[in-house]
Each structure stands twice: as C-alpha cells, then as structure tokens.
Design an enzyme around this catalytic site. Structure first.
Site, mmCIF file in Angstrom:
data_model
loop_
_atom_site.group_PDB
_atom_site.id
_atom_site.type_symbol
_atom_site.label_atom_id
_atom_site.label_comp_id
_atom_site.label_asym_id
_atom_site.label_seq_id
_atom_site.Cartn_x
_atom_site.Cartn_y
_atom_site.Cartn_z
ATOM 1 N N GLU A 184 0.880 -0.961 0.253
ATOM 2 C CA GLU A 184 -0.023 -0.051 -0.261
ATOM 3 C C GLU A 184 0.806 1.294 -0.001
ATOM 4 O O GLU A 184 1.312 1.250 0.910
ATOM 5 C CB GLU A 184 -1.259 0.485 1.107
ATOM 6 C CG GLU A 184 -1.892 1.035 1.803
ATOM 7 C CD GLU A 184 -2.456 0.683 2.996
ATOM 8 O OE1 GLU A 184 -2.630 0.455 2.815
ATOM 9 O OE2 GLU A 184 -2.779 2.046 3.175
ATOM 10 N N ARG A 227 0.596 10.406 1.065
ATOM 11 C CA ARG A 227 0.600 11.205 1.926
ATOM 12 C C ARG A 227 2.206 12.250 1.439
ATOM 13 O O ARG A 227 2.950 12.765 2.278
ATOM 14 C CB ARG A 227 1.511 10.662 3.501
ATOM 15 C CG ARG A 227 0.339 9.998 3.845
ATOM 16 C CD ARG A 227 0.654 9.387 5.502
ATOM 17 N NE ARG A 227 -0.773 8.299 6.041
ATOM 18 C CZ ARG A 227 -0.405 8.059 6.823
ATOM 19 N NH1 ARG A 227 0.830 8.531 7.553
ATOM 20 N NH2 ARG A 227 -0.996 7.073 7.460
ATOM 21 N N LYS A 271 -11.554 -1.181 6.882
ATOM 22 C CA LYS A 271 -10.050 -1.183 7.871
ATOM 23 C C LYS A 271 -10.218 0.158 9.193
ATOM 24 O O LYS A 271 -11.764 0.202 8.972
ATOM 25 C CB LYS A 271 -9.018 0.939 6.521
ATOM 26 C CG LYS A 271 -8.016 0.991 7.104
ATOM 27 C CD LYS A 271 -7.263 2.037 6.801
ATOM 28 C CE LYS A 271 -6.857 3.119 7.675
ATOM 29 N NZ LYS A 271 -4.767 2.924 6.722
HETATM 30 C C1 3PG Z 1 -2.101 3.849 7.991
HETATM 31 O O1 3PG Z 1 -1.778 4.617 7.058
HETATM 32 O O2 3PG Z 1 -2.819 2.752 8.147
HETATM 33 C C2 3PG Z 1 -0.717 4.011 9.027
HETATM 34 O O3 3PG Z 1 -0.510 5.201 9.609
HETATM 35 C C3 3PG Z 1 0.342 2.945 8.967
HETATM 36 O O4 3PG Z 1 0.192 2.819 10.320
HETATM 37 P P1 3PG Z 1 2.127 2.366 10.867
HETATM 38 O O5 3PG Z 1 2.338 4.038 10.027
HETATM 39 O O6 3PG Z 1 1.811 3.072 12.107
HETATM 40 O O7 3PG Z 1 2.768 1.272 11.127
#
Ligand code: 3PG
Length: 208
Positions: free
Chosen positions: A40, A44, A128
């Site tokens: 994924e 961002r 999710k």
């Molecule tokens: C996401 O966008 O799903 C999360 O930010 C991923 O989570 P993590 O970076 O805390 O593992």
C-alpha cells in the site's frame, strides 16, 4: 466495491510513505523478494502518485494499492496510476460513490459500531480499523466483532511485531497493515541488508 477478493490471502500489508523513486523501487523489490505479495502506497507525500505508477509498471506481479485516500480526485488519479485497490482512513458518501463509480476495490475505514454498520449496509465487509492501537487494539476488535460477525478487519496504526500476533489470532482480522518493519533510517542509508532482514522477520511472523 468490497476489496475482500482483491486482498484474499494477504496477511500483512506494508503501508509505505515514500518520497524517492529509486529508493521506492529498491524497497519494493526487497519486499517482493522476502515474500510480500501486496503493497500500500500512502498518498501522504507529493511523490506518492508518481511512485505508485512506477511500482505498478515495474512490479506487475505485486498487488499494489493507494492508501490515505481523502478525495474523489485521488481515486481517479490512483486508478490512472495503476492502483489495484484503495484504502482510506475513514469514509464519506462521496468517497464511497467515487470508488463505486470507478469500480475500484476499496477498503474504507471505520472506528465505531455505527460506522461499521453503515459500511456493511453499503456492501463493505472488509473495513480498515484505524488507528488500531489508539482505538483499543486487538481487544477492541474482538469486542466489535462479537455483534458484527460479518465484518472483516484490516487494522493499521501503531501495530508492531509484538502486537501483530494478537491481531492475526482473531478470526475477524483478514489482514494487518503497518510500517514498523521499514525503518526510515535504513531507507535513508540505503541499508538493503537491514531492510531485508526486518521485512523477512515480519513476513515470517505473519505467516509462521
Ligand atoms: C496507516 O496509514 O494505515 C498507518 O499510518 C500505518 O500505520 P503505522 O505507520 O503506525 O504502522
């Protein structure tokens, strides 16, 4: 549309925020080589869409999707860049309609029972759960799934190798996502050995 079929068999999803194309390509090859079948790419960073397009072209054997979706325009852009699935931190009517119109497998986010029910009504069984650890982690998911046995969860947010087994032990959890096994420092240093070792350890833990 529901993404259950698209993500069938995936247990652990690397959730990546990437800024540099060459680094992204090296990382994606490392992840593929240790056994990951899906990635994924979160929208961002300003470079994310370009990186998504590069990776979908270079690694057609992987199922690559776009995450952190916030607007219908991003859905159109992600599809054009070759995304095979979409993930959002929550959901709105607008986003659900846009994903439906584009016929894109979509994992919308839910954090409450009402949101989970609304998504079920809209045809989304795979949801999710974000930010998973802040929302109570695996114990919270166990509680939600008791009255909502139809929902399958894709928890992300704050999960690490210590916490992963508790999530994967739940029948309601289809797959888990996270970034903990992709260290920023190793990425910046181009330390491929460290990246491969951490990725392989996470993969084994999820598939062991
Ligand atoms: C996401 O966008 O799903 C999360 O930010 C991923 O989570 P993590 O970076 O805390 O593992």
């Amino acid at each position: 549309m529901d993404a259950t079929e698209c993500l069938l068999g995936i247990r652990l999803m690397p959730v990546l925020a990437l800024r540099e194309e060459a680094t992204a390509l090296r990382l994606a090859h490392i992840l593929r080589d240790v056994g990951f079948q899906a990635l994924e790419i979160t929208l961002r960073t300003p470079q994310a869409l370009g990186i998504l397009e590069t990776l979908t072209r270079a690694l057609p054997e992987l199922t690559i999707g776009a995450g952190s979706l916030r607007t219908p325009t991003q859905i159109t852009q992600a599809k054009a860049a070759g995304a095979q699935f979409l993930v959002a931190p929550g959901h709105t009517e607008t986003l659900l309609a846009a994903a439906q119109a584009e016929r894109m497998p979509f994992v919308p986010g839910a954090a409450t029972g009402s949101e989970m029910l609304r998504l079920l009504e809209a045809g989304y069984e795979l949801q999710k759960f974000f930010p998973a650890e802040t929302l109570g982690g695996a114990p919270a998911l166990r509680s939600f799934s008791a009255p909502l046995p139809e929902v399958r969860f894709f928890p992300t947010g704050g999960i690490n190798s210590e916490r992963l087994p508790a999530y994967l032990a739940l029948e309601a959890v289809a797959l888990v996502g996270g970034s903990w096994f992709v260290s920023d420092a190793a990425l910046r240093a181009g330390d491929e050995e460290a990246l491969a070792a951490a990725a392989a350890q996470a993969w084994s833990l999820a598939h062991g």
